[in-house]
Design a protein around this motif. Sequence first.
Motif, short mmCIF file in Angstrom:
data_model
loop_
_atom_site.label_atom_id
_atom_site.label_comp_id
_atom_site.label_asym_id
_atom_site.label_seq_id
_atom_site.Cartn_x
_atom_site.Cartn_y
_atom_site.Cartn_z
N LEU B 234 0.82 -1.22 0.00
CA LEU B 234 0.00 0.00 0.00
C LEU B 234 0.85 1.26 0.00
O LEU B 234 0.32 2.36 -0.22
CB LEU B 234 -0.94 0.01 1.21
CG LEU B 234 -1.97 -1.12 1.27
CD1 LEU B 234 -2.74 -1.07 2.58
CD2 LEU B 234 -2.93 -1.05 0.09
N ALA B 240 1.01 6.25 3.17
CA ALA B 240 0.18 5.07 2.87
C ALA B 240 -1.08 5.04 3.73
O ALA B 240 -1.98 4.23 3.51
CB ALA B 240 0.99 3.79 3.07
N ALA B 241 -1.15 5.94 4.73
CA ALA B 241 -2.27 5.90 5.68
C ALA B 241 -3.63 5.96 4.99
O ALA B 241 -4.55 5.24 5.36
CB ALA B 241 -2.14 7.05 6.68
N ALA B 242 -3.74 6.80 3.95
CA ALA B 242 -5.03 6.93 3.26
C ALA B 242 -5.43 5.60 2.63
O ALA B 242 -6.59 5.18 2.74
CB ALA B 242 -4.94 8.03 2.19
N ALA B 243 -4.47 4.93 2.00
CA ALA B 243 -4.75 3.63 1.38
C ALA B 243 -5.12 2.60 2.44
O ALA B 243 -6.00 1.76 2.23
CB ALA B 243 -3.54 3.17 0.58
N VAL B 244 -4.47 2.65 3.59
CA VAL B 244 -4.77 1.73 4.69
C VAL B 244 -6.21 1.95 5.15
O VAL B 244 -6.97 0.98 5.32
CB VAL B 244 -3.80 1.93 5.88
CG1 VAL B 244 -4.29 1.17 7.11
CG2 VAL B 244 -2.38 1.48 5.51
N VAL B 245 -6.59 3.20 5.34
CA VAL B 245 -7.94 3.49 5.83
C VAL B 245 -8.99 3.11 4.78
O VAL B 245 -10.08 2.65 5.13
CB VAL B 245 -8.06 4.97 6.28
CG1 VAL B 245 -9.47 5.27 6.78
CG2 VAL B 245 -7.04 5.25 7.39
N ASP B 246 -8.64 3.24 3.49
CA ASP B 246 -9.54 2.75 2.44
C ASP B 246 -9.82 1.26 2.64
O ASP B 246 -10.96 0.81 2.55
CB ASP B 246 -8.91 2.96 1.05
CG ASP B 246 -8.93 4.43 0.62
OD1 ASP B 246 -9.65 5.23 1.27
OD2 ASP B 246 -8.23 4.76 -0.36
N VAL B 247 -8.76 0.50 2.91
CA VAL B 247 -8.89 -0.95 3.12
C VAL B 247 -9.76 -1.23 4.34
O VAL B 247 -10.68 -2.07 4.29
CB VAL B 247 -7.50 -1.60 3.28
CG1 VAL B 247 -7.63 -2.99 3.89
CG2 VAL B 247 -6.78 -1.66 1.94
N LEU B 248 -9.52 -0.49 5.43
CA LEU B 248 -10.28 -0.71 6.66
C LEU B 248 -11.76 -0.39 6.42
O LEU B 248 -12.64 -1.08 6.94
CB LEU B 248 -9.73 0.14 7.80
CG LEU B 248 -8.29 -0.18 8.22
CD1 LEU B 248 -7.82 0.81 9.29
CD2 LEU B 248 -8.18 -1.61 8.74
N LEU B 251 -13.35 -3.20 4.55
CA LEU B 251 -13.56 -4.37 5.42
C LEU B 251 -14.70 -4.14 6.41
O LEU B 251 -15.11 -5.05 7.12
CB LEU B 251 -12.28 -4.71 6.18
CG LEU B 251 -11.10 -5.22 5.35
CD1 LEU B 251 -9.88 -5.42 6.23
CD2 LEU B 251 -11.46 -6.52 4.63
N VAL B 253 -14.66 -2.25 9.14
CA VAL B 253 -14.26 -2.17 10.55
C VAL B 253 -14.17 -0.73 11.04
O VAL B 253 -13.79 -0.49 12.18
CB VAL B 253 -12.92 -2.90 10.81
CG1 VAL B 253 -13.07 -4.37 10.56
CG2 VAL B 253 -11.80 -2.32 9.97
N LEU B 254 -14.55 0.24 10.17
CA LEU B 254 -14.50 1.63 10.61
C LEU B 254 -15.81 2.09 11.24
O LEU B 254 -15.87 3.12 11.87
CB LEU B 254 -14.17 2.55 9.43
CG LEU B 254 -12.72 2.79 9.11
CD1 LEU B 254 -12.57 4.03 8.23
CD2 LEU B 254 -11.88 2.95 10.36
N ALA B 255 -16.86 1.29 11.04
CA ALA B 255 -18.20 1.71 11.47
C ALA B 255 -18.26 2.01 12.96
O ALA B 255 -17.59 1.38 13.74
CB ALA B 255 -19.21 0.65 11.11
#
Lengths: 324, 255
Positions: B234, B240-248, B251, B253-255
């Motif tokens: 990523l 890369a943080a933005a791409a990581v948060v896109d993945v989360l 998935l 898991v951000l809800a």
Amino acid sequence: MTMLVLCDHDRGTLADASLEALTFGRDLAAAAGVSCEAVVIGKGAEGAVGQLAAYGAAVVHLASHDVLTDFGPEAWGETLAQLVASCGASVVTACGTDRGNEVLAQLAARLDEPFVANCREVDPSGDTWSLTRVQWGGSLLEDATLTADHKIVSVAHHVVEAAPASEPAAGTVAAFSPDLDASLARTVVTDRVVLSRGITLSTAPVVVGGGRGVGSAEAFAPLEELAAELGGVVGCSRAVTNNGWRPHSDQVGQTGTRIAPQVYIASGISGAIQHWVGAMASKHILAINTDREANIVTRADWAVIADLHKVIPAITEEIRRRRG
Amino acid sequence: MRILVCVKRVPAPGAKINITADGRAVDTAHLGFTTSPHEECAVEEAVQIAEAHGGEVTVLTLGPAEAEEQLRYAASVGAHSLVLVPIEEVDWDPQRTAAALTATISGIEAAEGAFDLLLFGNESADAGGFQVGVRVAHALGRPIVNGIKGIDVGDGSVTARREIDGGFEVYEVPTPAVLGVKEGINLPRYPTMKGRLASKKAALVTIEQSTEAGGQLRERLHRPVEQVSETVILGEGPEAAAAVVDVLEELGVLA
């Protein structure tokens, strides 16, 4: 002929692992040509009967006795041994949890029969069974044979996806009153200490793991922040607990906790066997590591090749920014 | 207190475990050996109990002649007596192992008096049969609880704590008792130079046992088929943080 599936419960609440055991057990029973029956030991299990039937239990044996006030490995093992004799069971299984394996070991010792722990596959054709079981916590498999009058096997945890039977079974309730000596109370739980009522390492949807690369106890603070932001918990590798940075109850691994979160964010962890077998049931893995060749990176779904001390606060910040 | 600890010599693997060409055993050509982790903690616990309450710690292993190394290590961190039950094979099955250990312990107790406490590891790191301690305890007619991460020695009993999800179960077990110990009960000490020197002179008794094989027979070892995942990189820095948060987010898991 009968197969008994030991279904573990905590004062009436059925353990998820029990549903895995039943899912595994009903297929094995069908292949072995025996009836699949569940055993629940101790008080308060009546409420679980419907669920056990849905998962394939033709009969649900409810065992009760004054000694069975709570979990007790010897009392449970003796109860199971008496039920095996009473209903003529030829196969006994359970999920390979701490309790499942312990009670089946107690049963095997009492019947003087072999016990094969943590199987992944069982071929019950013929008098001698062929099995594949887990060694090294899951990093090696052992093909073995089992020769015994009573076949006692546990199914490794997280190997079978628990699923209801296509048709619910009868779930006929059969009360069982074992003849237990009062001395068996010597290993029954006398008290409980609750440390956390919230999510735990084994139930968390997100685990943020830290390894040797984190560097110190204090440096786990950003991992804690990210975990809190995601409604998850922090886990760690064995190197971390050996250094005294985190309590052992946070350890993910063969000698720690087996986790199965939706996503495991593994940072500063190389991914040695010891750790990997505790993490491999994770649905997804995101690795943060400076070493592109690290074991955990090659096994991850996603990776960030960078210093976790910079990346983790940036992720937390990005989450907060998006939430406004 | 008289305490006996059963330990097992196991390979110390890193990232990968290799298997011998005939598939019968772990290829140890490039591996060191160690005491199975739960049992290393059991030895430490026994030594701490003996230091606090007085007593003697005996460490017993069933294994190849080279397992003397693990017994000497136990002596270097405070064990007093060492007993080896030598075997020719790579490993014995759990029933056979338990029968040999039971006979050995009974023999020692007949000659030197009963042990107040027997400690086992919850399971061995390699074969992981989850049963030897239970079988020995049952054969000796003694209580056993596994999964123990805390022991307090009382008068005629031990209080044992077992970790469960989110807390502990407490057991009050009358002695003589048997406990299956887990790593995390303590942090094992490292041997001192003095300890290392003393361990070389510690008395080691070898006791041969010939017990019958049980009903579980090992055919071969193999590695599970690994799902080769194509790792998506990523990024190579905090950006890369933005791409990581896109993945989360994807998935859920951000809800």
